[in-house]
Design an enzyme around this catalytic site. Sequence first.
Site: not given
Ligand code: KE4
Length: 427
Positions: A144, A239, A267
């Site tokens: 993701y 990523d 994060k």
């Molecule tokens: P954000 O847009 O949520 O800050 O980041 C997206 C993203 C991009 N790349 C990786 C590897 C990520 O894990 C994420 C976001 N992770 C999720 C948890 N699996 C965020 C939690 C959520 O969607 O509420």
Amino acid sequence: MRHAKSEAIFESARTIIPGGVNSPVRAWRAVGGTPVHMCAGEGAWISDVDGNRYVDMVLSYGPLILGHGHNRVKEALHQVVEAGTAFGAPTAGELELAQLITERHDPIEMVRLVNSGTEATMSALRLARAVTNRDGMIKFNGCYHGHGDSFLVKAGSGALTFGAPDSPGVPADLAKHTLVAEYNDLDSVRSLFDANPDQIACIFVEPVAGNMGCIQPAHGFLEGLRELCDKHGALLIFDEVMTGFRVAKGSYLSLCGVNPDLVTLGKVIGGGLPIGAYGGSRALMERISPAGDVYQAGTLSGNPLAVAAGIATLSELDQPGVYEGLEQRSAQLEAGLTEAAKSADVPLVVGRQGSMLCPYLRSQPVTCFDHVMQSDRERWTPFFHAMLDSGVHLPPSPFEAWFVSTAHDEAVIEHVIAAAHKAFASI
Ligand code: KE4
């Protein structure tokens, strides 16, 4: 445990917020029940609005590597907020955070701060397409990269040619440029390059897959991606939004010996406030506006509060022994979970990289998305609720990684293990 206040808030929230939440995973659709609404955190502990306390293994899905309310982070925020919250102008803190990032990541000579991981990956993809003058992108099943349109794509019927939208609202004409390979399967990547010669701008990969639990790259996998990108003139993009500063001070790229062309972060670098970043060589990054012609912008990019929390967090992570301590506690947890499952005769394997981990209800190792889907997801639901009832807050999905913070001391880990013994015995 009582959850009357959570239930009341959730009942009202659902009438004016889609699903009652501002990010889908928080709605507990995978595990059922009413999501507990949290109101306070301290160290490894978190409290809900009904006064229940839990050891927190979610840690906001990764950012809170120092635990909740670390004094150094709070102090930094108090100082900044006295002076202001946003200035719409460059600030010294943005330079300091950029330096902390570039000094710890050789491939990152230049970095741009944004507001989320999604913005970081969207921007890195746009840059890759611009510099290669190609539209195609390879991602991996189960990985993701945020909710940018090009990433919400599943393997299409013509898996070797076209991706298909994985959400309504994603134009088919855009989704078709996203190709989906299998994680840890270099042949699936080779096939996509061979079927789409000179069309692929980049490969996007989570160097450790943290969105289908926690899956480490197979020996030679990342090296193979590097070789394929070099052979076909595509960019390799790591990523590291989740693994960045989480698994090592220099993120996973500092451990694996493979240099990506671009890196996305998020994060941890914001210490719990909204942030993202993308970076790479000067040659690539100077294509980004206003230095170059690839446009990207953000009202609150580099926001002083997020930057201050990030600087405080990364500076604290610089302390000697921090990552060694995270490794010890996380290894203790892995061993304890394994023992607890074994004593209850529940099949379990634990995927772990440093202080991010995921237990799978399955007896065989997990190396790809199919293995994850073959794990016993039905038994995950009662396990989740049994752990909650024992005071442990897990991510409400078998596909989410658990996180350990520097505040998770030996006693806290033992609490989680004791809860797991009880939970495994009950499912
Ligand atoms: P954000 O847009 O949520 O800050 O980041 C997206 C993203 C991009 N790349 C990786 C590897 C990520 O894990 C994420 C976001 N992770 C999720 C948890 N699996 C965020 C939690 C959520 O969607 O509420």
